[in-house]
Design a protein around this motif. Structure first.
Motif, PDB file in Angstrom:
ATOM      1  N   HIS A  67       0.817  -1.213   0.000  1.00 51.54           N
ATOM      2  CA  HIS A  67       0.000   0.000   0.000  1.00 51.54           C
ATOM      3  C   HIS A  67       0.858   1.274   0.000  1.00 51.54           C
ATOM      4  CE1 HIS A  67      -2.822  -3.097   0.898  1.00 51.54           C
ATOM      5  NE2 HIS A  67      -2.428  -3.212   2.150  1.00 51.54           N
ATOM      6  N   CYS A 105      -5.860  -1.644  -2.777  1.00 59.58           N
ATOM      7  CA  CYS A 105      -6.409  -0.341  -3.142  1.00 59.58           C
ATOM      8  C   CYS A 105      -5.687   0.111  -4.408  1.00 59.58           C
ATOM      9  CB  CYS A 105      -6.259   0.668  -2.010  1.00 59.58           C
ATOM     10  SG  CYS A 105      -4.579   0.878  -1.412  1.00 59.58           S
ATOM     11  N   SER A 142      -1.904   0.025  -4.233  1.00 58.79           N
ATOM     12  CA  SER A 142      -1.205  -1.171  -3.767  1.00 58.79           C
ATOM     13  C   SER A 142      -0.280  -1.668  -4.872  1.00 58.79           C
ATOM     14  CB  SER A 142      -2.211  -2.281  -3.408  1.00 58.79           C
ATOM     15  OG  SER A 142      -3.053  -1.876  -2.356  1.00 58.79           O
ATOM     16  N   PHE A 179     -11.456   2.131   3.414  1.00 55.48           N
ATOM     17  CA  PHE A 179     -10.282   2.840   3.923  1.00 55.48           C
ATOM     18  C   PHE A 179     -10.220   2.774   5.447  1.00 55.48           C
ATOM     19  CE2 PHE A 179      -8.969   5.932   0.286  1.00 55.48           C
ATOM     20  CZ  PHE A 179      -8.541   4.831  -0.441  1.00 55.48           C
ATOM     21  N   LEU A 207      -8.374  -0.183   6.338  1.00 52.20           N
ATOM     22  CA  LEU A 207      -6.980  -0.116   5.921  1.00 52.20           C
ATOM     23  C   LEU A 207      -6.124   0.777   6.812  1.00 52.20           C
ATOM     24  CD1 LEU A 207      -7.066   0.200   2.007  1.00 52.20           C
ATOM     25  CD2 LEU A 207      -5.884  -1.559   3.319  1.00 52.20           C
ATOM     26  N   ASP A 208      -6.756   1.602   7.613  1.00 52.17           N
ATOM     27  CA  ASP A 208      -6.025   2.672   8.295  1.00 52.17           C
ATOM     28  C   ASP A 208      -5.397   2.187   9.596  1.00 52.17           C
ATOM     29  OD1 ASP A 208      -5.029   5.070   9.131  1.00 52.17           O
ATOM     30  OD2 ASP A 208      -6.942   6.113   9.147  1.00 52.17           O
ATOM     31  N   PRO A 243      -5.109   6.346   4.590  1.00 49.14           N
ATOM     32  CA  PRO A 243      -5.226   5.908   3.191  1.00 49.14           C
ATOM     33  C   PRO A 243      -5.747   6.972   2.236  1.00 49.14           C
ATOM     34  CG  PRO A 243      -6.821   4.786   4.600  1.00 49.14           C
ATOM     35  CD  PRO A 243      -5.871   5.477   5.498  1.00 49.14           C
ATOM     36  N   TYR A 248      -2.815   8.974   0.936  1.00 55.20           N
ATOM     37  CA  TYR A 248      -1.988   8.286  -0.056  1.00 55.20           C
ATOM     38  C   TYR A 248      -2.746   8.053  -1.359  1.00 55.20           C
ATOM     39  CZ  TYR A 248       1.407   7.804   3.606  1.00 55.20           C
ATOM     40  OH  TYR A 248       2.319   8.093   4.590  1.00 55.20           O
ATOM     41  N   GLN A 249      -4.076   7.961  -1.290  1.00 56.65           N
ATOM     42  CA  GLN A 249      -4.867   7.894  -2.529  1.00 56.65           C
ATOM     43  C   GLN A 249      -4.675   9.174  -3.331  1.00 56.65           C
ATOM     44  OE1 GLN A 249      -6.915   5.305  -3.597  1.00 56.65           O
ATOM     45  NE2 GLN A 249      -7.297   6.422  -5.495  1.00 56.65           N
ATOM     46  N   SER A 293      -7.868   9.739   6.766  1.00 56.62           N
ATOM     47  CA  SER A 293      -8.251   8.329   6.652  1.00 56.62           C
ATOM     48  C   SER A 293      -9.213   8.137   5.494  1.00 56.62           C
ATOM     49  CB  SER A 293      -8.904   7.855   7.951  1.00 56.62           C
ATOM     50  OG  SER A 293      -9.378   6.539   7.821  1.00 56.62           O
TER      51      SER A 293
END
Length: 802
Positions: free
Chosen positions: A18, A81, A84, A261, A264-265, A277, A280-281, A380
């Motif tokens: 990720h 995601c 990734s 997300f 994922l956080d 996340p 970073y998206q 997040s």
């Protein structure tokens, strides 16, 4: 590296899961090399179903894998995601015509048994290296260190310099992961996985006919896989490694599930990959500058919706501070912590009682500053994945959807379910099965709590949402239908409860509500074993009370006469009596839970002895021995006598009371007696004529328990009465208010007085305080008399009305 048999060029890319930087590197390498094979760390048994991943889902999604056998239950997720590296490798590999394969062991394999997430890096293995690097770069933790060293690589490049930036990133990643692996221990699970992945790499290189092969694995595994490939030979038969199959008798499978997300956080407990996340998206989509600018506005908007004052000047200050921190820290554009620190500096004016959450790793601590919590939530994000319609799903999903539609439970709002008719009972059972399975959006507001109450309906709140489908897919690991899945979950809960019989009571009632009380012989055997080994009377009493009520009375839920519940009742009675007889100890406070356990045992012997084969004579023998024992706690002695009395055993309650008539024990003994034989005591009192002897008389022959108790209390000294009073008050709490009022009225009649029993119970002063005062007065009177200063004052009045 090439050999005569293996001429393919192999490129190994170690990644942090990720990570946008690693995803960019994978994209650039695959597009540049156009390899014959792209090999990805992922479950090899899903390779044949890679097409399901590429149906056009909205990310994030995950491969959910489950496994169950006699010894082990396991579930794990492999999430993806947009940024990734594994996801990028799959899509870019397919786009350039490469053969894409997962090369890691299946999720059910024992080498992955300790992981609920395939991509959960074991941070403790990196701890020493990361701590040293954090000190060198003057950063707080591994996430900040990673951003500082790698995220944003390539963003500094312009024009033709992008390739050079990617080369630099690849070299730095390789150096970092080589350092990590060189100073970290690899366990046997890691080496087994790495050996398996190396076999895939060798086979792909042999089959590539000179074309490149790209291998994408977690950075920790990169050097080891490369070393194994270069030092080993291709398989003798020249074929591909076999995909391991689950053992015979095991149940397992893999399905795609929508992810989120939130899951994922790292700030919500996810321990793999990157925190924040949404940040970073946006970093993946538009670079660090765009990510910082967009998220600054989102944070401000969130705070304004919470009615936190944020002005345009505050917004400008936040951006200015963020950019300044980035330059101060040597960043070409703001990194994640630059953004967060800049926002805190500009928008939080209060003193912070906690460290900022991004200075460490793990869930957001309770009590965080509201503005800080909004910043964490903004970074997040709230993205939730969606699967394309038609994506394969476990049978449970279709069964649940069909049931909900058929019973008109697929909407939103309040629903009232009537338990007295067949359709209402079916609706209730479906809702409880979903509740037991942990499917979100089904909340019971009210309904029966024990099965013995005259509650004929339930109220539920239904709230469909994005998290329902993932939960249903994951619950499919337990069974193909709601009934089977709920029974499997209850069986698992029974096993988890172990000897905690209090938890078993809850599981048994859930089994009744779900309509699957007698589906599993294993549940019955496990519960019987737990009861046989239980050592806590209170918990046994709770199980016995719930189960006996359902076995005797439950016509609504259908458990009346249940063989499973009958077996539980019999086991509890035997165990309670065994434990009671073995209890020893001097004076101690009455213990209501163990008294309730004996009361439930009494009810079972009264109402279920014949159909369940309970040994009433053995119970009476235990009661006689315990009531006569001088070593047993006073409350148990009183309860044992009460048990015998309520079951018709001959005995003299007055003689037994006089035997316990010490200030330290009388109240506790009575608590036990009243808990077990309250009805008998009250009936005896109601059946006698009140005495005219206001002092209770000297002769107890022919008089009832309460009349004799009255006389004993009147003759106590104030000091003894003060000792006895707390336990006496507790004992009389076993009588309901109406019976206490009747007892108070009889007390007045015994003294030839008229008045309201209810008024007598409503003293305008605390009885303990009054008794303490009278004890003090008596002590003072004695001291005065001893010194010849006054005659000892007679104490009178209060106890006769207390």
């Amino acid at each position: 590296m090439p050999t005569a048999r293996r001429t393919a060029e192999i490129t190994y890319i170690g990644v942090r899961h990720h990570s946008p930087a690693c995803a960019r590197l994978v994209r650039e390498v695959v597009r540049r090399l156009r390899p014959a094979y792209v090999l990805v760390e992922g479950p090899a048994d899903f390779s044949a179903r890679l097409g399901e991943l590429l149906l056009g889902h909205d990310l994030p999604i995950a491969i959910f894998s489950h496994y169950r056998d006699e010894a082990r239950v396991h579930a794990s997720w492999s999430p993806f995601c947009a940024y990734s590296p594994e996801w990028v490798a799959i899509n870019e590999g397919r786009a350039c015509g490469a053969e894409v394969r997962f090369i890691d062991l299946p999720a059910w394999h024992p080498a992955l048994a300790g992981r609920r997430n395939r991509y959960a890096d074991a941070d403790e293995r990196y701890a020493e290296v990361n701590e040293r690097l954090c000190r060198s770069f003057a950063v707080d933790n591994s996430d900040t260190l990673w951003d500082h060293m790698f995220e944003g690589a390539g963003e500094e490049a312009a024009g033709g310099a992008e390739s050079a930036a990617m080369d630099s990133l690849e070299e730095r990643l390789a150096a970092y992961f080589d350092l990590v692996r060189g100073e970290s221990e690899a366990g046997p699970d890691d080496t087994e996985r790495e050996a398996y992945m190396a076999r895939w790499v060798r086979a792909a290189a042999a089959d590539a006919d000179g074309r490149p092969v790209v291998v994408v694995t977690g950075g920790f595994h990169r050097a080891a896989v490369r070393r194994l490939v270069e030092g080993g030979d291709a398989d003798p038969d020249g074929g591909w490694p076999e995909v391991p199959l689950p053992p015979e008798g095991a149940i397992g499978g893999s399905y795609l599930v929508p992810y989120s997300f939130e899951r994922l956080d790292a700030f919500t407990g996810y321990q793999s990959g990157m925190p924040s996340p949404e940040y970073y998206q946006r970093l993946w989509e538009g670079g660090p500058a765009a990510a910082a600018a967009g998220l600054t506005e989102i944070v401000v908007n969130r705070l304004r919706k919470r009615r936190q004052p944020v002005s345009t000047a505050d917004l400008i200050a936040a951006r200015t501070l963020t950019d300044g921190l980035a330059r101060l820290r040597g960043h070409h554009a703001p990194a994640r912590t630059d953004l967060l620190d800049g926002l805190v500096a500009a928008l939080v004016t209060d003193d912070l009682e906690q460290r900022l959450p991004w200075t460490s790793r793990g869930p957001l601590a309770p009590g965080a500053h509201p503005a800080v919590a909004e910043m964490v939530a903004a970074l997040s994000g709230d993205r939730v994945g969606r699967l394309r319609p038609g994506t394969p799903a476990p049978p449970l999903v279709a069964d649940a959807i069909n049931e909900l539609e058929l019973l008109k439970l697929d909407g939103a709002g309040e629903v009232t379910v009537r338990l007295a008719d067949d359709k209402g009972l079916r609706r209730s059972r479906v809702l409880h099965r979903l509740r037991v399975l942990g499917i979100p959006g089904f909340t019971r507001v009210s309904g029966p709590d024990t099965g013995a109450e005259p509650v004929l309906e339930e109220r539920w709140t239904l709230a469909p949402g994005d998290h329902r489908l993932p939960a249903l897919i994951e619950a499919g690991a337990y069974g193909a239908s709601l009934l089977d899945a709920a029974a499997a979950v209850l069986e698992e809960k029974v096993l988890q409860a172990g000897s905690d019989v209090g938890r078993l009571a809850s599981v048994l009632f859930d089994a009744a509500l779900c309509g699957c009380a007698d589906l599993s012989d294993r549940i019955a055997e496990t519960i019987a074993a737990a009861i046989a080994g239980a050592s806590e009377l209170g918990g046994l009493g709770e199980v016995l009370g719930v189960t006996l009520g359902l076995w005797r009375h439950d016509r609504l839920l259908g458990t009346a006469g249940s063989p499973l519940f009958g077996r539980v009742v019999a086991g509890c009675v035997t165990r309670v009596l065994w434990l009671v007889e073995g209890m020893r100890g001097g004076p101690a406070a009455a213990d209501p839970p163990r008294l309730h356990a004996l009361a439930a045992t009494r009810d079972a012997l009264l109402h279920a002895a014949a159909p369940l084969g309970l040994d009433r004579d053995a119970a009476l023998a235990v009661a006689a021995r315990v009531s006569a024992s001088t070593d047993a706690p006073p409350d148990l002695r009183g309860a044992a006598f009460g048990l015998g009395w309520s079951l018709g055993q001959a005995g003299d309650p007055v003689r037994a009371l006089l035997g316990a008539a010490q200030p330290q024990t009388i109240g506790d003994w009575l608590a036990g007696l009243f808990a077990l034989a309250r009805d008998e005591v009250f009936a005896e009192e109601e059946g006698r004529e009140p005495s005219a002897d206001g002092e209770g008389g000297e002769d107890a022959n022919g008089r009832g328990v309460l009349a004799v108790l009255d006389g004993l209390i009147v003759r106590m000294s104030e000091e003894d009465f003060l000792i006895a009073l707390p336990a006496l008050r507790q004992a009389f709490e076993f009588f309901p208010p109406r019976e206490r009022e009747a007892i108070a009225k009889r007390l007045l009649e015994r003294r030839g007085q008229r008045g309201s029993g209810r008024a007598l119970l409503r003293a305008d002063r605390d009885p303990m305080l009054v008794a303490a005062g009278r004890a003090l007065e008596e002590k003072v009177d004695r001291l005065l008399a001893a010194e010849g200063l006054a005659a000892a004052g007679a104490v009178h009045g209060y106890r006769e009305t207390s």
